[in-house]
Design a protein around this motif. Sequence first.
Motif, PDB file in Angstrom:
ATOM      1  N   ASN A   1       5.996   1.897  -2.560  1.00  0.00           N
ATOM      2  CA  ASN A   1       7.444   1.801  -2.408  1.00  0.00           C
ATOM      3  C   ASN A   1       7.855   1.183  -1.079  1.00  0.00           C
ATOM      4  OD1 ASN A   1       6.964   4.487  -4.206  1.00  0.00           O
ATOM      5  ND2 ASN A   1       8.686   3.266  -4.948  1.00  0.00           N
ATOM      6  N   GLY A   2       7.059   0.203  -0.610  1.00  0.00           N
ATOM      7  CA  GLY A   2       7.440  -0.560   0.553  1.00  0.00           C
ATOM      8  C   GLY A   2       6.992  -0.030   1.896  1.00  0.00           C
ATOM      9  N   GLY A   3       6.139   0.981   1.918  1.00  0.00           N
ATOM     10  CA  GLY A   3       5.671   1.503   3.199  1.00  0.00           C
ATOM     11  C   GLY A   3       4.591   2.550   3.017  1.00  0.00           C
ATOM     12  N   LEU A   4       4.069   3.010   4.144  1.00  0.00           N
ATOM     13  CA  LEU A   4       2.995   4.004   4.135  1.00  0.00           C
ATOM     14  C   LEU A   4       3.556   5.420   4.033  1.00  0.00           C
ATOM     15  CD1 LEU A   4       0.668   2.556   6.900  1.00  0.00           C
ATOM     16  CD2 LEU A   4       0.247   2.589   4.438  1.00  0.00           C
ATOM     17  N   TRP A   5       2.793   6.269   3.334  1.00  0.00           N
ATOM     18  CA  TRP A   5       3.114   7.691   3.157  1.00  0.00           C
ATOM     19  C   TRP A   5       2.007   8.505   3.817  1.00  0.00           C
ATOM     20  CZ3 TRP A   5       7.614   9.223   0.867  1.00  0.00           C
ATOM     21  CH2 TRP A   5       8.341   8.219   0.235  1.00  0.00           C
ATOM     22  N   TRP A   6       2.414   9.549   4.545  1.00  0.00           N
ATOM     23  CA  TRP A   6       1.439  10.401   5.242  1.00  0.00           C
ATOM     24  C   TRP A   6       1.733  11.864   4.981  1.00  0.00           C
ATOM     25  CZ3 TRP A   6       3.775   6.872   9.124  1.00  0.00           C
ATOM     26  CH2 TRP A   6       3.034   5.704   9.291  1.00  0.00           C
ATOM     27  N   VAL A   7       0.673  12.645   4.802  1.00  0.00           N
ATOM     28  CA  VAL A   7       0.828  14.101   4.714  1.00  0.00           C
ATOM     29  C   VAL A   7       0.914  14.646   6.117  1.00  0.00           C
ATOM     30  CG1 VAL A   7      -0.228  14.481   2.466  1.00  0.00           C
ATOM     31  CG2 VAL A   7      -1.659  14.481   4.476  1.00  0.00           C
TER      32      VAL A   7
ATOM     33  N   VAL B   1      -4.049  16.003  -2.787  1.00  0.00           N
ATOM     34  CA  VAL B   1      -3.523  15.029  -1.829  1.00  0.00           C
ATOM     35  C   VAL B   1      -4.048  13.671  -2.270  1.00  0.00           C
ATOM     36  CG1 VAL B   1      -3.446  14.301   0.574  1.00  0.00           C
ATOM     37  CG2 VAL B   1      -3.499  16.737   0.022  1.00  0.00           C
ATOM     38  N   LEU B   2      -3.221  12.941  -3.015  1.00  0.00           N
ATOM     39  CA  LEU B   2      -3.645  11.675  -3.598  1.00  0.00           C
ATOM     40  C   LEU B   2      -3.137  10.453  -2.833  1.00  0.00           C
ATOM     41  CD1 LEU B   2      -2.972  12.479  -7.365  1.00  0.00           C
ATOM     42  CD2 LEU B   2      -5.112  12.725  -6.089  1.00  0.00           C
ATOM     43  N   CYS B   3      -2.137  10.628  -1.982  1.00  0.00           N
ATOM     44  CA  CYS B   3      -1.461   9.450  -1.433  1.00  0.00           C
ATOM     45  C   CYS B   3      -1.323   9.436   0.084  1.00  0.00           C
ATOM     46  CB  CYS B   3      -0.089   9.305  -2.068  1.00  0.00           C
ATOM     47  SG  CYS B   3      -0.216   8.810  -3.795  1.00  0.00           S
ATOM     48  N   HIS B   4      -2.199  10.101   0.804  1.00  0.00           N
ATOM     49  CA  HIS B   4      -2.154  10.019   2.264  1.00  0.00           C
ATOM     50  C   HIS B   4      -2.575   8.622   2.709  1.00  0.00           C
ATOM     51  CE1 HIS B   4      -2.438  10.942   6.462  1.00  0.00           C
ATOM     52  NE2 HIS B   4      -3.696  10.548   6.468  1.00  0.00           N
ATOM     53  N   ASN B   5      -1.771   8.016   3.582  1.00  0.00           N
ATOM     54  CA  ASN B   5      -2.058   6.691   4.139  1.00  0.00           C
ATOM     55  C   ASN B   5      -2.121   5.625   3.041  1.00  0.00           C
ATOM     56  OD1 ASN B   5      -2.352   5.159   6.475  1.00  0.00           O
ATOM     57  ND2 ASN B   5      -4.567   5.086   6.256  1.00  0.00           N
TER      58      ASN B   5
ATOM     59  N   TYR C   1       4.930  15.047   2.163  1.00  0.00           N
ATOM     60  CA  TYR C   1       4.713  13.753   2.813  1.00  0.00           C
ATOM     61  C   TYR C   1       5.912  13.325   3.646  1.00  0.00           C
ATOM     62  CZ  TYR C   1       0.842  12.980  -0.457  1.00  0.00           C
ATOM     63  OH  TYR C   1      -0.323  13.083  -1.161  1.00  0.00           O
ATOM     64  N   ILE C   2       5.652  12.382   4.578  1.00  0.00           N
ATOM     65  CA  ILE C   2       6.713  11.642   5.253  1.00  0.00           C
ATOM     66  C   ILE C   2       6.505  10.162   4.943  1.00  0.00           C
ATOM     67  CG2 ILE C   2       7.062  13.342   7.085  1.00  0.00           C
ATOM     68  CD1 ILE C   2       5.520  11.422   8.972  1.00  0.00           C
ATOM     69  N   PHE C   3       7.585   9.388   5.057  1.00  0.00           N
ATOM     70  CA  PHE C   3       7.590   7.968   4.741  1.00  0.00           C
ATOM     71  C   PHE C   3       7.818   7.184   6.023  1.00  0.00           C
ATOM     72  CE2 PHE C   3      10.105   4.443   2.391  1.00  0.00           C
ATOM     73  CZ  PHE C   3       8.948   3.725   2.121  1.00  0.00           C
ATOM     74  N   GLU C   4       6.919   6.247   6.331  1.00  0.00           N
ATOM     75  CA  GLU C   4       7.010   5.508   7.590  1.00  0.00           C
ATOM     76  C   GLU C   4       8.312   4.726   7.743  1.00  0.00           C
ATOM     77  OE1 GLU C   4       4.390   2.243   8.423  1.00  0.00           O
ATOM     78  OE2 GLU C   4       4.594   1.414   6.420  1.00  0.00           O
ATOM     79  N   ASN C   5       8.945   4.344   6.639  1.00  0.00           N
ATOM     80  CA  ASN C   5      10.160   3.533   6.711  1.00  0.00           C
ATOM     81  C   ASN C   5      11.416   4.338   7.015  1.00  0.00           C
ATOM     82  OD1 ASN C   5       8.454   1.481   6.062  1.00  0.00           O
ATOM     83  ND2 ASN C   5       9.416   0.949   4.142  1.00  0.00           N
TER      84      ASN C   5
END
Length: 95
Positions: free
Chosen positions: A89-95, A81-85, A11-15
């Motif tokens: 923890n304060g922001g969006l997570w994307w695969v 993949v449980l947490c795409h979009n 994943y990447i973290f938008e923040n």
Amino acid sequence: MLFGADKQAIYIFENDPKGKTVCYDECADAWPPVFSKGEPDAGKGVDQSLLGTIERRDGRRQVTYAGQPLYYYAHEDAGQVLCHNVNLNGGLWWV
């Protein structure tokens, strides 16, 4: 989509600003960084020129892709993949 050697989603973290991480402490417990002791190696279908690393506060090297720090989600198994979009923890997570 990127996967680690053990087939766990990455994943990447938008923040995170490009080339820097803001995910520490409780965030990093839930979202363990993808670490590398040297230069990361691209798997099949991954552009090697987009892989790099940044240094975290503890001196460990976190893998980046196109400048974005990479993470696993601690509560996933290989192929899940449980947490795409998802906003955690304060922001969006994307695969």
